[in-house]
Every structure is written in C-alpha cells, then in structure tokens.
Design a protein around this motif. Structure first.
Motif, PDB file in Angstrom:
ATOM      1  N   ARG A 169      40.766  21.187  77.396  1.00 10.97           N
ATOM      2  CA  ARG A 169      40.545  20.487  78.757  1.00 10.97           C
ATOM      3  C   ARG A 169      41.817  20.729  79.596  1.00 10.97           C
ATOM      4  O   ARG A 169      41.604  20.900  80.887  1.00 10.97           O
ATOM      5  N   SER A 170      42.843  20.774  78.976  1.00  9.38           N
ATOM      6  CA  SER A 170      44.085  21.228  79.794  1.00  9.38           C
ATOM      7  C   SER A 170      44.236  22.502  80.275  1.00  9.38           C
ATOM      8  O   SER A 170      44.422  22.724  81.601  1.00  9.38           O
ATOM      9  N   SER A 171      43.453  23.558  79.573  1.00 12.79           N
ATOM     10  CA  SER A 171      43.436  24.863  80.401  1.00 12.79           C
ATOM     11  C   SER A 171      42.293  25.052  81.333  1.00 12.79           C
ATOM     12  O   SER A 171      42.402  25.505  82.400  1.00 12.79           O
ATOM     13  N   VAL A 172      41.178  24.078  81.180  1.00  9.58           N
ATOM     14  CA  VAL A 172      40.035  24.068  82.168  1.00  9.58           C
ATOM     15  C   VAL A 172      40.402  23.365  83.569  1.00  9.58           C
ATOM     16  O   VAL A 172      40.425  24.118  84.522  1.00  9.58           O
ATOM     17  N   VAL A 173      41.192  22.389  83.302  1.00  6.55           N
ATOM     18  CA  VAL A 173      41.812  21.774  84.524  1.00  6.55           C
ATOM     19  C   VAL A 173      43.003  22.575  85.112  1.00  6.55           C
ATOM     20  O   VAL A 173      42.945  22.531  86.418  1.00  6.55           O
ATOM     21  N   LEU A 222      39.656  33.291  86.143  1.00  6.10           N
ATOM     22  CA  LEU A 222      40.964  33.013  85.450  1.00  6.10           C
ATOM     23  C   LEU A 222      41.042  32.727  84.059  1.00  6.10           C
ATOM     24  O   LEU A 222      42.167  33.203  83.188  1.00  6.10           O
ATOM     25  N   LEU A 223      39.936  32.152  83.438  1.00  5.33           N
ATOM     26  CA  LEU A 223      39.612  31.739  82.292  1.00  5.33           C
ATOM     27  C   LEU A 223      39.308  33.068  81.223  1.00  5.33           C
ATOM     28  O   LEU A 223      39.255  33.134  80.224  1.00  5.33           O
ATOM     29  N   GLY A 224      38.580  34.018  82.140  1.00  6.05           N
ATOM     30  CA  GLY A 224      38.054  35.039  81.465  1.00  6.05           C
ATOM     31  C   GLY A 224      36.359  34.768  80.956  1.00  6.05           C
ATOM     32  O   GLY A 224      36.221  35.481  79.706  1.00  6.05           O
ATOM     33  N   ILE A 225      35.975  33.801  81.461  1.00  5.05           N
ATOM     34  CA  ILE A 225      34.628  33.501  80.902  1.00  5.05           C
ATOM     35  C   ILE A 225      33.647  33.368  81.982  1.00  5.05           C
ATOM     36  O   ILE A 225      34.033  33.438  83.262  1.00  5.05           O
ATOM     37  N   PRO A 226      32.265  33.452  81.651  1.00  8.68           N
ATOM     38  CA  PRO A 226      31.304  33.579  82.753  1.00  8.68           C
ATOM     39  C   PRO A 226      31.074  32.456  83.550  1.00  8.68           C
ATOM     40  O   PRO A 226      31.451  31.382  82.816  1.00  8.68           O
ATOM     41  N   PRO A 227      30.662  32.115  84.533  1.00 10.85           N
ATOM     42  CA  PRO A 227      30.726  30.916  85.241  1.00 10.85           C
ATOM     43  C   PRO A 227      29.761  30.199  84.748  1.00 10.85           C
ATOM     44  O   PRO A 227      29.996  28.726  84.842  1.00 10.85           O
ATOM     45  N   THR A 228      28.605  30.549  84.090  1.00 16.31           N
ATOM     46  CA  THR A 228      27.786  29.641  83.424  1.00 16.31           C
ATOM     47  C   THR A 228      28.125  28.954  82.175  1.00 16.31           C
ATOM     48  O   THR A 228      28.027  27.622  81.885  1.00 16.31           O
ATOM     49  N   THR A 229      29.104  29.776  81.415  1.00 11.76           N
ATOM     50  CA  THR A 229      29.738  29.004  80.360  1.00 11.76           C
ATOM     51  C   THR A 229      30.754  28.106  80.865  1.00 11.76           C
ATOM     52  O   THR A 229      30.834  27.014  80.051  1.00 11.76           O
ATOM     53  N   LEU A 230      31.646  28.332  81.706  1.00  6.25           N
ATOM     54  CA  LEU A 230      32.433  27.392  82.339  1.00  6.25           C
ATOM     55  C   LEU A 230      31.943  26.105  82.816  1.00  6.25           C
ATOM     56  O   LEU A 230      32.465  24.745  82.642  1.00  6.25           O
ATOM     57  N   ALA A 231      30.687  26.346  83.607  1.00  6.37           N
ATOM     58  CA  ALA A 231      29.973  25.057  84.192  1.00  6.37           C
ATOM     59  C   ALA A 231      29.368  24.082  83.015  1.00  6.37           C
ATOM     60  O   ALA A 231      29.793  23.016  83.037  1.00  6.37           O
ATOM     61  N   SER A 232      29.049  24.540  81.713  1.00  8.47           N
ATOM     62  CA  SER A 232      28.625  23.738  80.697  1.00  8.47           C
ATOM     63  C   SER A 232      29.875  23.373  79.988  1.00  8.47           C
ATOM     64  O   SER A 232      29.882  22.307  79.820  1.00  8.47           O
ATOM     65  N   ARG A 233      31.018  23.914  79.985  1.00  5.89           N
ATOM     66  CA  ARG A 233      32.224  23.440  79.499  1.00  5.89           C
ATOM     67  C   ARG A 233      32.657  22.297  80.135  1.00  5.89           C
ATOM     68  O   ARG A 233      33.173  21.373  79.464  1.00  5.89           O
ATOM     69  N   ILE A 234      32.586  22.545  81.412  1.00  4.15           N
ATOM     70  CA  ILE A 234      33.017  21.305  82.397  1.00  4.15           C
ATOM     71  C   ILE A 234      32.264  20.073  82.063  1.00  4.15           C
ATOM     72  O   ILE A 234      32.826  18.948  81.893  1.00  4.15           O
ATOM     73  N   LYS A 235      31.171  20.074  81.987  1.00  4.05           N
ATOM     74  CA  LYS A 235      30.122  19.312  81.752  1.00  4.05           C
ATOM     75  C   LYS A 235      30.338  18.405  80.538  1.00  4.05           C
ATOM     76  O   LYS A 235      30.366  17.377  80.421  1.00  4.05           O
TER      77      LYS A 235
END
Length: 510
Positions: A461-465, A484-497
């Motif tokens: 969570r700290s890394s995403v924030v 910045l995190l080196g991941i696909p936007p779709t993956t990050l969107a799921s992770r944020i959720k």
C-alpha cells in the motif's frame, strides 16, 4: 469488308497467356497477341479496382493508359460501364452511324476506325473488367467468336495471376513474420541475459534446466518486472523446439471481440474488416512455443475457448469449418496468485491445472540483492551503447544504496532507473535519483526474519500511494503510477481497488 481473325493461332496465344504468373505480364501478352491480328487498330483492358474501371493496358494507336477514359464509374452511361455493369458484350458494327455509344465521332473519323467489340472479362460469376478492341473493318461472326473466346481465357489468366500474386504476397508476409519471431527468440530480451548468482536465482535456474528439455506446460509466477518473459525465452531456447518460433500473446491486451481471431486466425470476409486471411498465434507457434503473458487477465468466457485448444490441440479459424491441428508447448506467466483466483471464481480450475503442470516462481529483486551489482553493470553498458554516451563511473556508496532499496518494480524498474541515470550523468559520474540514496524504511520483520501478511500489505500500500503521489494521481500514461511501479495500468487499477486506495486526493497534488 469485315475483319477476320485466324482461329488456328488462338490455342498458342491462349497457352502463352496462361503461362504468365503476374497480372502485368498477362496484360502485356494480351496486348501483343491482339494487336498482331489483322484489322485490329486499338486494344485496351480495363480492370475493376476499388469499384471503378481502371485502364491498365493499351496498345495499337496508343499505349497511353491515362486520359479521359483511364477511370470509369460503372454507373455512367458509357459502353465500357454497361459491359462491366451487365456482363454483356457490346458490338458496334458501324461506328459512323452509332448514336448511342460513340462519344468522339471526330476521333473515329480521323483514325479511320470502323467498328468496336467489347467483351466482359468474366471469371466464374464475377466480372473482372472489360476487354475492348477498335477495328479497321466490320467484325465478322468469326471475329466476334474469336474475341469472345480470347476474352474468356484472358479473364481466367488474370484471375490465376492475381491468385499467384496474392499467394506470393501472403508467403512473403508469413516469412517476414516467421523471421521476426525467430529474431525475437535470438534476442536476449528487455533484461539482457539472466545475470546473478544469488541463492534465490540459483534455485530458479535449476528448475529451469530440469523442465526446459521436456514438453511440459510451465506456469511462471512472479511480480511485475521480475523477468518472467526472459525466463520463458530461456525455457524455449533450451528446449528441442528452439528451432521453431516463440510466439508471445499479451492476454491482457486482447480485445474481447478479437480474441478468437488473434489466437486462431480468420478467413477473408468472416467479419467486418477481415479483408484477407489471417494466421492465428496458435498456428504461428506450431512446432514451437506459445507464451501466454498476463494469462490471469483473461475473462472467464474466453478461458473456456482457450481450454478447448489446449486439451485437444484443434481449432478452427473464424469463418472456416476446416479443423486444424497444432503441436504447441504452452508457457504462461502471471503476476497474480492463480490458485487464489480459482478460489474466488475468477479463473477456471481445469485451465489452471492444464497450465501449471510445472509451476515456477521468479524471485523478486529484493530477494536477490546480491545480483544488483551485476545487473547495474550490464544495464549501464547497454544504455551507453544505445544512447552513444561515454560510460560513467558507479560509486560504491551509490551501489550500496541501490542494493538497500526494495525495488517494487523489480528488474524493470532497475533498468529504467539506470537508463535515466546514464542520460543525466555529468562529469563521468552517475547521479542517481534521490529515492535510491534514502531508501524507504521497510517494515521490521520478526526475530525469524518473516513479514506478516499485514506488514506485506502495508508495504504494498505504501508503495502504491508513493507512486500515486509522485504521478499526481495519474495511473496510466507516461510518468504515471503504473510506469513508476513497472506494472500494467490494468494491474495497478485492480491493486488500487483491492487495497482500498482512493487516488483522487493525489490528483494535482505534490
């Protein structure tokens, strides 16, 4: 007086035309054969292209293919358009008396032309174009039949030549694509060679060597940016299939409506936009390896379609009834926990078992800190060669800071940081981003060196924030949090959720 063409020469002419394999050569043979006949003043061929008649060959009075009648709309009230539109021949025995079709009587008189014969170039039920001749005398019945028979064989030769050219074009495309795919196999990939000697990497490499020589399907799991594609390439190049292509499919980037076409191919006309036959990824990988990247992104209904071909090795192209067989080894990769996805009902259990005959885990970079120095050295070398800049020095204190950083984006993030640092290097020394000099504190493990699930989630969570704060709330695009995190936007969107993070407060902030 009427024109008479010699029927005895027709078989040789037809044979000469039929031997040609290119449309331009067929047209040249047509012009040469017709204009050699007595009484023929002008011969021309129009072909239907893009829904209009285009003058493609002319011989006799003129060899020009431009001018007033170089392009003819089939809907116009012209004799050429009538022939193309109706598929019926037009014969004008006396041009001087015609009131319907002759557009330029003065030209007819000046050239001494007497008659006109126009035949459709018909192949099966399709009119390919128009074959027309102007004669110095009226056409006899023999002349008319000669020209009609000639037009029929000319149409067949043109259709065959077009087919040969299309086959040649498709063959060249397939050869180019096959060469490209084989070059991809030979490349070292985004991360260069698999470098390092850390215990975590050594364990993975021992697994790789054991399974590479088999035909077993492999499921590569690991965080984004950890080098899963590079592992897939290494598996392929160490297998008996190395001489065949390694075909990559990014499952997360395939639109739902194009899934079957992408994987299985389609035939021309099978749907809107299918202007030619297309070979699917399974067929391209026949005898080789199919790498299913981001396989966890596939929706459930598409997983069913994929499972059938994995089980039976058979598929049909879209719009085709013929069943095709392929021999393909599957290597899949995901940054998701597929077992958890199965338990949550988002991934089919039977597909999971089919893919994970031999599961492999790619260690994150934070578990192989001893490999960072070798990776930095390789990436600096590659970046200097790519950007054509002198090689800068890497200070020991900076290398220690790099090894202390947790690298949430793994090897991909390290490579990006190195390339950016090489570009910014001044005075022969690399200036690293500030965040590598003061690495963010990691949650303290317990006495046994183990992080709790809560601690791991807090770290994530700290890394995403942090990434959202630096990108001002932008998830996708250049300098976005996903990059910045080196991941696909779709993956990050799921992770944020899943982490319950609200990105809105970071938009436009500092």
């Amino acid at each position: 007086m009427s024109s008479t063409l010699d029927p005895s020469v027709l078989p040789d002419i037809i044979l000469a035309i039929a031997e040609q394999r290119r449309v331009a050569d067929v047209l040249q043979q047509i012009m040469e054969a017709v204009t050699r006949q007595p009484g023929v003043a002008l011969a021309r061929v129009w072909l239907i292209e893009d829904q209009e008649l285009r003058l493609r060959a002319s011989a006799g009075l003129t060899a020009r293919t431009d001018g007033e009648f170089s392009r003819v709309d089939p809907s116009q009230p012209l004799k050429l358009a009538h022939i193309a539109r109706t598929g019926e021949a037009v014969v004008i025995p006396d041009l001087s008396r015609d009131q319907e079709w002759v557009r330029h009587p003065a030209w007819i008189r000046n050239e001494g032309l007497t008659s006109f014969v126009g035949h459709p170039l018909r192949f099966r039920s399709q009119v390919l174009g128009v074959f027309a001749v102007f004669l110095k005398a009226g056409p006899s019945e023999t002349c008319f039949r000669w020209l009609r028979m000639f037009a029929d064989h000319a149409a067949l030769a043109l259709a065959n030549a077009r087919a040969y050219e299309e086959i040649e074009r498709l063959t060249q495309e397939l050869e180019l694509e096959r060469d490209y795919l084989r070059e991809e196999v030979a490349e070292t990939g985004s991360f260069g060679e698999i470098l390092g000697s850390s215990p975590a990497l050594d364990r993975m490499l021992r697994q790789l060597e054991m399974v590479a020589a088999t035909n077993a399907n492999v499921l590569i799991q690991g965080e984004s940016g950890s080098g899963k594609e590079l592992v897939a390439r290494a598996l392929h190049t160490r297998s008996a299939r190395a001489g065949k292509p390694l075909v990559k499919v990014n499952c997360g980037a395939i639109p739902r409506e194009l899934f079957e076409s992408e994987f299985f191919g389609h035939v021309r006309g099978s749907f809107t936009g299918a202007v030619r036959d297309r070979v699917g990824r399974f067929e391209l990988a026949d005898g080789g390896t199919l790498f299913l990247d981001e396989v966890g992104e596939l929706p459930l209904d598409l997983q069913t379609k994929l499972l059938r071909v994995l089980q039976e090795g058979e598929f049909e192209r879209v719009g085709e009834e013929r069943t095709r067989r392929v021999d393909v080894r599957i290597i899949a990769a995901t940054n998701r926990n597929l077992r958890a996805e199965v338990d949550a009902g988002r991934f089919r259990l039977d597909l999971f078992y089919r893919l994970s005959v031999f599961p492999m885990e790619v260690p994150p970079l934070r578990e192989r800190r001893g490999d960072i120095a070798a990776l930095v050295d390789r990436f600096v070398q590659q970046a200097c060669a790519r950007f054509n800049v002198p090689r800068p020095r890497v200070a020991a204190r900076d290398l220690a800071a790099l090894e202390a950083y947790d690298w949430p984006g793994n090897v991909r993030e390290l490579q990006n940081v190195v390339e950016r640092a090489v570009i910014l290097a001044r005075g022969g020394t690399i200036e690293w981003p500030l965040f590598t000099r003061s690495a963010p504190p990691r949650p303290a493990p317990d006495a046994a060196g183990v992080l709790t699930e809560r601690q791991i989630r807090d770290l994530e969570r700290s890394s995403v924030v942090g990434a959202l704060r630096r990108s001002r709330g932008r998830v996708a695009g250049k300098s976005g949090a996903a990059e910045l995190l080196g991941i696909p936007p779709t993956t990050l969107a799921s992770r944020i959720k899943s982490l319950g993070i609200d990105a809105r407060p970071y938009r436009g902030g500092n």
